[in-house]
Each structure stands twice: as structure tokens, then as C-alpha cells.
Scaffold this motif. Structure first.
Motif, mmCIF file in Angstrom:
data_model
loop_
_atom_site.group_PDB
_atom_site.id
_atom_site.type_symbol
_atom_site.label_atom_id
_atom_site.label_comp_id
_atom_site.label_asym_id
_atom_site.label_seq_id
_atom_site.Cartn_x
_atom_site.Cartn_y
_atom_site.Cartn_z
ATOM 1 N N VAL A 369 -1.998 47.145 -20.685
ATOM 2 C CA VAL A 369 -2.684 46.867 -19.670
ATOM 3 C C VAL A 369 -1.884 47.006 -18.445
ATOM 4 O O VAL A 369 -2.232 47.632 -17.124
ATOM 5 N N ALA A 377 -3.402 43.159 -13.002
ATOM 6 C CA ALA A 377 -4.286 43.019 -14.383
ATOM 7 C C ALA A 377 -3.297 42.181 -15.417
ATOM 8 O O ALA A 377 -3.687 41.522 -16.158
ATOM 9 N N ASP A 384 -4.001 34.049 -18.118
ATOM 10 C CA ASP A 384 -4.902 33.808 -19.000
ATOM 11 C C ASP A 384 -4.403 32.980 -20.503
ATOM 12 O O ASP A 384 -5.063 32.167 -20.743
ATOM 13 N N ARG A 385 -3.693 33.717 -20.979
ATOM 14 C CA ARG A 385 -2.983 33.114 -22.212
ATOM 15 C C ARG A 385 -1.946 31.990 -22.186
ATOM 16 O O ARG A 385 -1.771 31.467 -23.008
ATOM 17 N N SER A 386 -1.546 31.661 -20.881
ATOM 18 C CA SER A 386 -0.727 30.552 -20.808
ATOM 19 C C SER A 386 -1.292 29.269 -20.902
ATOM 20 O O SER A 386 -2.453 28.892 -20.432
ATOM 21 N N PRO A 387 -0.576 28.438 -21.602
ATOM 22 C CA PRO A 387 -1.245 26.952 -21.922
ATOM 23 C C PRO A 387 -1.055 26.132 -20.568
ATOM 24 O O PRO A 387 -1.805 25.183 -20.406
ATOM 25 N N VAL A 388 0.028 26.470 -19.678
ATOM 26 C CA VAL A 388 0.024 25.770 -18.434
ATOM 27 C C VAL A 388 -0.802 26.620 -17.368
ATOM 28 O O VAL A 388 -0.809 27.720 -17.200
ATOM 29 N N PRO A 389 -1.660 26.070 -16.368
ATOM 30 C CA PRO A 389 -2.201 26.565 -15.362
ATOM 31 C C PRO A 389 -1.420 27.282 -14.468
ATOM 32 O O PRO A 389 -0.517 26.868 -14.096
ATOM 33 N N VAL A 390 -1.801 28.448 -14.313
ATOM 34 C CA VAL A 390 -0.704 29.577 -13.587
ATOM 35 C C VAL A 390 -1.688 30.046 -12.410
ATOM 36 O O VAL A 390 -2.767 30.534 -12.580
ATOM 37 N N GLU A 391 -1.212 30.039 -11.209
ATOM 38 C CA GLU A 391 -1.607 30.376 -10.079
ATOM 39 C C GLU A 391 -0.991 31.785 -9.756
ATOM 40 O O GLU A 391 0.215 31.761 -9.226
ATOM 41 N N GLU A 427 1.627 22.802 -13.395
ATOM 42 C CA GLU A 427 1.402 23.983 -13.097
ATOM 43 C C GLU A 427 2.575 24.875 -12.820
ATOM 44 O O GLU A 427 3.511 24.528 -12.414
ATOM 45 N N ALA B 89 -8.859 41.940 -17.867
ATOM 46 C CA ALA B 89 -8.911 42.793 -16.680
ATOM 47 C C ALA B 89 -9.864 44.041 -16.866
ATOM 48 O O ALA B 89 -10.909 44.387 -16.101
ATOM 49 N N TYR B 90 -10.102 44.378 -18.116
ATOM 50 C CA TYR B 90 -10.787 45.565 -18.455
ATOM 51 C C TYR B 90 -12.188 45.134 -18.416
ATOM 52 O O TYR B 90 -13.044 45.968 -17.963
ATOM 53 N N ALA B 142 -6.036 27.829 -18.866
ATOM 54 C CA ALA B 142 -5.816 26.591 -18.240
ATOM 55 C C ALA B 142 -5.887 26.379 -16.952
ATOM 56 O O ALA B 142 -5.741 27.313 -16.292
#
Lengths: 492, 216
Positions: A369, A377, A384-391, A427, B89-90, B142
Motif C-alpha cells: 500500500v 494510506a 489500524d493495526r496498532s493496539p494503542v490509539p494512534v492519531e 495514545e 485504504a483500498y 484502538a
């Protein structure tokens, strides 16, 4: 040829002629003695001042030192007029005699800038001109300069007779003003020398020292005069002072010469020092590069070993299990179709597992990607895959060169992995911005901090990766205050 | 039901064709790259095109681009995109405007023939199919103040299946509960997440995805 240069050459020629005329006057004089000493002092000093003055004027037209030196030289020749047997010329000599001393005070007090910076200095110079020009003029009107201690001097044709007392008073006043004036000049000169840095002293010392000595001798002569000492000592100190003044132009030349040699030496010393520093820096850089290259190679091997292990422990195991299941199925197809179906289900499970692991492995090697859709992206996937919230607070518009994009991605991936593993963070925020010809990366968490950059091999590898792109990586992790990883990679 | 299959790997393409034909679908054309796919789709006007993301010439996202072109040019042709990787994303890009007649699945799913054929049929009929991995990535994201924390485990299961594009009946079958029970869960979920209720399945999918795809 510039008009300045033409004018200076004309002045030079005039000075030569003036000197020759002075020589003729002295040699033809009935009362000057010793003629040799007088001629030598007048010519050497006169020509010396004019010569150095014109040279300084030519080289530094904006600095008044040149014109002042030239003026000292020309007025110096007034002394020669005193050798004349003609009363009129003798009188002119008597009037102009003291002018060069005022200009000398002006010159030395203003040296080396040529400007009178302080009010006190301006006052000093103004007093000097007052004593030597108007007062001297008035004195000549009432006195007979050749009256004392001079056999054969012509009498003063402009003298207004009957005011010898006034002439005496003026002369005394001149002497009384001149003593503190010269003393103050010496002090100004000394303070000028004290206040100048060592590099400038090289130029200043010969001039200021000579000037101070000459003024000192002049001061002695003035004091002797006031004290009513005999003619002999006065004359000796005066000649000594004149001789010292005559040395001044040459002192200036010596100063200039020393400054040039000094500068060469200084430049050489500086260049040597810089050269040594550069060599040392270069050596350190080479050493650093060698080490980082070795680490990159080592990291490459580590990566291969990891991939090999992952393949062996993961997909390969599942595929072997799958092959075994299929063999068992084959044996039971007819004898035990139900068991065969069960084994087939198992086999498909193994297959799913193998493909899933291959997929993860491929993503870890390089996320498709990132290539296809760019940083935003790819970072979204990481978040998305992080167990900790990521902004993801900020990402740059448009694409960056692929090596920069990859390095940026992996710095953030590794930083987020560390956040998940060690930071105990609530976070994390990610910022990527392009500024000043570089991409600036920041990953910040609100966890426990205290991360040791030296301990994590992952981050060390990233440092090399970033350094390979001429970038820098910094980890700030005070205990209890979270961790901030920042990186800066040049990216035009 | 008529299908066009596009994949540059002959092995995989033939495999998919065989699976689809065994499931009773009619494969009317095959393509090895984006351009050929467009030609075949224009010629055959199939119900659905099953498209691999990576194809020549750039091996990046030809499948996605072809899918967009098909959707713009021939809105009646549904598209199911298959990919070696799935990325949120896709999915976001593909389903930006509508989930109607669109699917995005991991290539591995073809091995579960029944589920795969089911997804192809669903998409062909104008429904949606979103890979469980994409959905679980969105669900598993998360979050601070996670609104999903209010959902019961069963409601989360139902939400995931909704996001995948399943109908209530399919959800009921998958979870082995009654249609009524599913409806009750759906109402509960929509109320808890403050989502606009009801609508056709593909609209429901879009609403759920937009909700799940909010930034952390």
C-alpha cells in the motif's frame, strides 16, 4: 590615471623641490649650525612624512592619516626657512615653525582611524592648533625670534617694537599650555595602545611608541624652557625630539610591514588549525560511515535470517502439515471417507494459516500500500493495526521519493511498535511534515518514557537507515514524560 | 449468472474459473490485464467482474482502476476485487461513494468455495462484500472513548457481519439465530451508535463503514 593619483604625484614633486630648496637655504645659511644635522633632520623627516603620507593617502583615501602626514611633511620645511638670512623668509619660518607639532598631535591622537572620536580629543587638537598658529603669529608680531642665542640671525622685519614684555608673556603662556597639552597627548596615545587588541598592536606599537618618545622629549624641552634652563640642554632635547619625530614615518612603515607579515602568519596558523580540524572531522566521518555501513550490512543479514526463520517456523510448517494431511486423505479416501473429509478440513485450515503468515511476512518486508497509495494510506494501516490509539495528525500532500517514503514509514512503524511494546501509553500521535527542504517526522506518546536509544537495536537500525539518506534521528525520553522520536530526512 | 474473470496469473485465473463454474456460475470471459478486462466487460456485459488488484503493466492497482472505470461506464456491471493484501485504504477508496454492487475480498477467500460463490452472487445482485479482515481491522482499531465498548459481544458479531455486507438472513444463518433476533440486534446497534436506521443492505453497509472508518 585617477585625478587623486595625479594630484598626489604633483604634491610629491613639489615636496622634492621644496626639500632641495630647503637644502640650499640651510647650506647657504650664515647662522645655522651644525648644518649637516639640521639638513639631515629636515630632509629625512620632511620627505619621510610627505612620502608615507602620500602613500597612505593613495591607499586609504577615506582615512585622514595620509593627508595629515603629508601636511606634517610640508609644514616641516618651515624649519628650513629659519636658516634663511633674509629677514622676511626668516620671519615666515618663525611663524610656521610650530605648526607641524600641532598637526603631529592631531595625527597621533586620531591614529589610526584618522578621526577624532571623543570631545576631549577634539579639544586637545583645537588647543594645539590655537597655540601653534594664532598665538605664534601674535608672538612673532611682538618678538624678535632671532634675538636670543643666535648669532647672525636676521632681525624680525614685522616686529612691533616696545612690547617685549607681551612677547615674553605670550611665549610663557604657550609653554605653559603646551606642557599639559603634550602630556595629555602622551596619555591619550598610551590609552589608545592599551585599549587595542594584540592583533592591532602589531601596527600601532611602533608609531605610538615613537610618537610618545618624541612628545616626551618635547615635554622635557618645554619644561626646561619654563624652568629657565640653559640654552644648551634645551637645544639638545629639542634636537632629540625632532629626531624622534623624524623617525615617525618609518615607524609607520615598520608597523605596516609587521601587520602584513603578521597577517600572513596569522592566516597560515588559522589555515593550519582549520585544516587539522577538517581532517579530524573527516576522519571521524569516515569512521562513522564505516561503522554504519557495517551495521547496514549486518542488518541486511539479520533481516534475511528473520525472514528465513519466519518462513521456516510459519508457512513451511503449515505446508508440511498440509502435505501430511493430504497423504493421509489419500490413504483413507475409500476406506474411511468421513475421516478423509475431516482431514481435508484440517488441511484447508493449515493452508489458510500458511497464506496468512506469508501475507504478514510480505507486508513486513514492504507494505504494498505504501508503494501503491503512499504514506497516508500506509500510515492509516499502521494506525489500524496498532493496539494503542494512534492519531495521524499530519501527513504531507503528494508523494516523496521512494527511499524517503520508505524510511519515513519504517521509522514510524518501528516507533509505534516500541510504543505498543514498552511505553504503556494511552495514545500516540504521528506528525509528518515537509519543511525547509526536508521531511520532519515526529512520533510522540504519553507513556512511561525512559527509553534507552542505545538499547533498542530496532531504532539503531533506523538511525543508520535515516543517516544513509543524510538525515538525523533523535529520541527524547525522560522518565515519566513519554517518548518522542523525531527524524529529519532531506527531501527537496 | 454471467461472470468475467481477470487475473494475470493463469494458474489462479483458471482456478477461480473452475471454482465458479463448479458453483454453477457462467464464466463468459477471461482477461489477463486491465485493458483486456474492459474490452471483455464491454463486449459481454456480465453481471459481475471478478478482478485481481495487481495486474500488468504496473502491477500495482490496475484492478482498482479498472473497477472504477467499469462502475462509471457500465453501472449495471458489479465488480468484485480480489487482492493478495487487503488494506482499509483500498476499501475506503473503492467504497467511497457507494457499496452497491461492489466487493473487496482477500484472494485466499476463493478456497472457501461456498462462501466465495455466495459473495460473488451477492455482489452480482447489487449487494456488497467486504473482507472480514478489513472489517476486523476497522473494528479492532484502538480508539479513545471507544463507542463500540457499549456493544455486547453478540452485537459486535452482528456489526461485523453487517459490515461484510451480509443480509439479515445470512447473518441469522451464520450465527444460528432467528431473523427476528438479528433484527433486534441491528436495531440495538443502530441506536447505540446513533446511526440512521434501516435502508437497503448496501446503504446499511456504507453507513456502518463510514462509522467504523472514523479516525481514532
Amino acid at each position: 590615471m585617477s585625478s587623486l593619483r595625479r594630484a598626489l604625484i604633483a604634491l610629491g614633486i613639489f615636496a622634492v623641490l621644496l626639500g632641495l630648496a630647503s637644502l640650499a637655504l640651510i647650506l647657504g645659511s650664515n647662522h645655522t649650525s651644525p648644518k649637516g644635522v639640521a639638513a639631515t633632520l629636515i630632509l629625512i623627516a620632511g620627505w619621510g612624512f610627505v612620502g608615507t603620507g602620500l602613500y597612505a593617502w593613495y591607499r586609504r583615501p577615506g582615512n585622514r592619516t595620509g593627508p595629515l602626514l603629508t601636511a606634517v611633511g610640508f609644514t616641516w620645511f618651515f624649519q628650513a626657512l629659519e636658516s634663511s638670512d633674509s629677514p622676511a623668509i626668516f620671519a615666515i619660518g618663525a611663524i610656521g615653525l610650530t605648526v607641524p607639532f600641532a598637526i603631529l598631535i592631531h595625527l597621533l591622537v586620531a591614529f589610526p582611524s584618522g578621526r577624532l572620536e571623543r570631545a576631549f580629543e577634539r579639544l586637545l587638537v583645537a588647543v594645539a592648533y590655537f597655540v601653534t598658529i594664532p598665538m605664534q603669529l601674535v608672538w612673532v608680531l611682538f618678538a624678535d625670534p632671532g634675538r636670543e642665542g643666535c648669532d647672525g640671525c636676521p632681525s624680525n622685519p614685522v616686529q612691533i617694537h616696545g612690547h617685549e614684555g607681551l612677547a615674553e608673556a605670550i611665549s610663557t603662556a604657550q609653554g605653559l599650555i603646551a606642557i599639559p597639552l603634550v602630556a595629555a597627548s602622551i596619555i591619550v596615545i598610551y590609552r589608545r595602545w592599551r585599549g587595542s587588541p594584540a592583533s592591532e598592536r602589531r601596527v600601532l606599537t611602533p608609531v605610538l611608541a615613537t610618537g610618545a618618545v618624541a612628545f616626551g622629549l618635547l615635554l622635557v624641552q618645554l619644561v626646561l624652557g619654563q624652568a629657565g634652563a640653559g640654552n644648551g640642554p634645551q637645544r639638545v632635547t629639542f634636537i632629540a625630539a625632532i629626531a624622534a619625530f623624524a623617525c615617525l614615518p618609518f615607524a609607520l612603515l615598520i608597523g605596516l610591514l609587521r601587520s602584513r607579515i603578521g597577517r600572513d602568519e596569522e592566516v597560515r596558523t588559522q589555515l593550519t588549525a582549520e585544516n587539522e580540524q577538517l581532517t579530524a572531522e573527516l576522519r571521524a566521518k569516515v569512521e562513522e560511515l564505516r561503522a554504519s555501513r557495517a551495521r547496514i550490512v549486518e542488518a541486511g543479514y539479520d533481516e534475511r535470517r528473520r525472514v528465513e526463520r519466519d518462513l521456516h517456523d510459519g508457512a513451511q510448517q503449515h505446508l508440511v502439515a498440509l502435505a501430511m494431511s493430504l497423504r493421509l486423505v489419500r490413504g483413507r479416501l475409500e476406506s474411511d471417507p468421513e475421516a478423509a473429509a475431516e482431514l481435508l478440513d484440517e488441511a484447508m485450515g493449515e493452508l489458510d494459516e500458511a497464506t496468512r503468515e506469508l501475507r504478514e511476512l510480505a507486508r513486513g518486508i514492504h507494505p504494498a500500500v505504501l508503494t501503491d497509495r503512499g504514506l497516508e494510506a500506509a500510515l492509516g494501516g499502521l494506525a489500524d493495526r496498532s493496539p494503542v490509539p494512534v492519531e495521524i495528525v499530519e501527513t504531507p500532500d503528494g508523494r516523496m521519493p521512494s527511499p524517503v517514503e520508505s524510511a519515513t514509514y519504517f521509522v514510524i512503524a518501528e516507533a509505534l511498535t516500541n510504543v505498543a511494546r514498552y511505553a504503556e501509553a494511552g495514545e500516540a500521535t504521528v506528525r509528518v511534515a515537509r519543511a525547509n527542504g526536508a521531511v520532519e517526522i515526529e512520533v510522540r506518546d504519553d507513556g512511561v518514557g525512559g527509553a534507552d536509544p542505545a538499547a533498542g537495536t530496532g531504532l539503531r537500525g533506523l538511525e543508520d537507515r535515516v543517516a544513509a539518506l543524510e538525515g538525523t534521528l533523535l529520541i527524547v525520553s525522560p522518565a515519566g514524560e513519554g517518548t518522542t522520536v523525531t527524524a529529519r530526512i532531506p527531501c527537496a | 449468472m454471467r461472470v468475467v474473470v481477470a487475473d494475470d496469473s493463469t494458474l489462479l485465473r483458471e482456478g477461480v474459473v473452475r471454482l465458479l463454474e463448479e458453483a454453477g456460475l457462467e464464466v463468459v470471459g477471461q482477461a489477463a490485464d486491465g485493458e483486456e478486462l474492459l474490452r471483455k466487460v464491454r463486449a459481454h456485459k456480465p453481471d459481475v467482474a471478478v478482478v485481481d488488484v495487481r495486474m500488468p503493466p504496473t502491477h500495482t492497482d490496475e484492478g482498482l482502476r479498472a473497477a472504477r472505470e467499469i462502475r462509471a461506464e457500465l453501472p449495471d456491471v458489479s465488480v468484485l476485487v480480489l487482492s493478495q493484501y487487503v488494506e482499509v485504504a483500498y476499501a475506503r477508496e473503492l467504497l467511497a461513494e457507494s457499496a452497491e454492487g461492489l466487493g473487496y475480498l482477500l484472494k485466499d477467500r476463493v478456497t472457501d468455495v461456498d462462501a466465495f460463490a455466495d459473495a460473488v452472487r451477492r455482489v452480482a445482485k447489487g449487494g456488497s462484500a467486504l473482507d472480514p479482515e478489513v472489517v476486523s481491522q476497522m473494528l479492532g482499531r484502538a480508539r479513545r472513548d471507544d463507542p463500540l465498548a457499549e456493544l455486547t459481544p453478540r452485537e459486535r458479531e452482528v456489526l461485523a457481519l453487517m459490515a461484510e455486507g451480509r443480509t439479515n438472513a445470512a447473518i441469522a444463518e451464520a450465527l444460528v439465530v432467528t431473523d427476528r433476533a438479528v433484527e433486534k440486534h441491528v436495531t440495538g446497534i443502530f441506536a447505540k451508535l446513533d446511526l440512521p436506521a434501516g435502508g437497503e443492505d448496501h446503504r446499511r453497509v456504507l453507513a456502518v463503514l463510514r462509522f467504523l472508518d472514523q479516525p481514532a
